[in-house]
Enzyme design. Structure first.
Site, PDB file in Angstrom:
ATOM      1  CG  LEU A  46      36.213   7.597  76.307  1.00 57.93           C
ATOM      2  CD1 LEU A  46      37.574   7.764  76.957  1.00 57.93           C
ATOM      3  CD2 LEU A  46      35.096   7.900  77.281  1.00 57.93           C
ATOM      4  CB  CYS A  47      34.714   8.444  69.461  1.00 54.06           C
ATOM      5  SG  CYS A  47      35.332   9.179  67.975  1.00 54.06           S
TER       6      CYS A  47
ATOM      7  CG  MET B 109      39.266   8.823  66.490  1.00 52.06           C
ATOM      8  SD  MET B 109      40.741   7.782  66.325  1.00 52.06           S
ATOM      9  CE  MET B 109      40.031   6.142  66.368  1.00 52.06           C
ATOM     10  CD  GLU B 110      34.624  10.680  63.611  1.00 48.22           C
ATOM     11  OE1 GLU B 110      33.945  10.600  64.648  1.00 48.22           O
ATOM     12  OE2 GLU B 110      35.763  11.199  63.596  1.00 48.22           O
TER      13      GLU B 110
ATOM     14  CG  ASP C 218      32.855 -10.644  55.432  1.00 44.37           C
ATOM     15  OD1 ASP C 218      32.960 -11.756  56.005  1.00 44.37           O
ATOM     16  OD2 ASP C 218      31.770 -10.193  55.021  1.00 44.37           O
TER      17      ASP C 218
END
Length: 158
Positions: A73-74, A110-111, A125
């Site tokens: 939904l973004c 959100m970004e 990682d």
């Protein structure tokens, strides 16, 4: 009110067609706690996989650009600027700051959060072979500018 739910409670993508195009900017942060020896290896440029900060920076930038592919939904956005900064904090922490900008109809929180998160995951990682006890923490929005809801700045708790 949750804007991503319709009147029947079903998820939907918010329609921003009629919203004005305005300047928007968001800044987020994350921290990665690790053994002091791990941080020293990163800072000294002695990691066998290469420059950890450079790889994490590029990963964060790429993640900001791919946010709409990762978060349902973004809206896909035409970002005009993404900056990811990494620095040693104390003897056991990497501090990550991500800033995203655009002129558009919806915000870039959100970004920025995705950029900071993926940069932190990339550090994990790359360093997990030498330090599996790393902790990613304090992923949060620091500031948001523009749009209908205006300016937001995180207030530190005393």
């Amino acid at each position: 009110m949750l804007t991503h739910l319709d009147s029947q409670g079903r998820a939907h993508m918010v329609d921003v067609t009629d919203k004005a195009t305005t300047f928007r900017e968001a800044t987020a942060e994350a921290r990665v706690r690790m053994l002091p020896a791990t941080l020293q290896m990163i800072v000294a440029g002695e990691h066998p996989k290469g420059d950890v900060f450079a790889v994490a920076r590029i990963a964060g930038i790429q993640a900001a650009k791919k946010t709409s592919d990762l978060i349902p939904l973004c809206h896909p956005l035409m970002l005009t600027g993404v900056k990811v900064e990494l620095s040693a904090e104390g003897d056991d922490c990497v501090h990550i700051t991500a800033r995203c900008k655009l002129s558009g109809q919806t915000g870039v929180e959100m970004e920025a959060l995705t950029a900071a998160s993926v940069a932190a995951l990339t550090i994990y990682d790359m360093c997990k072979a030498v330090d599996r006890g790393m902790v990613i923490e304090q992923v949060r929005l620091l500031e948001k500018l523009g749009g209908k809801s205006g300016h937001y700045k995180l207030e530190e708790q005393a």
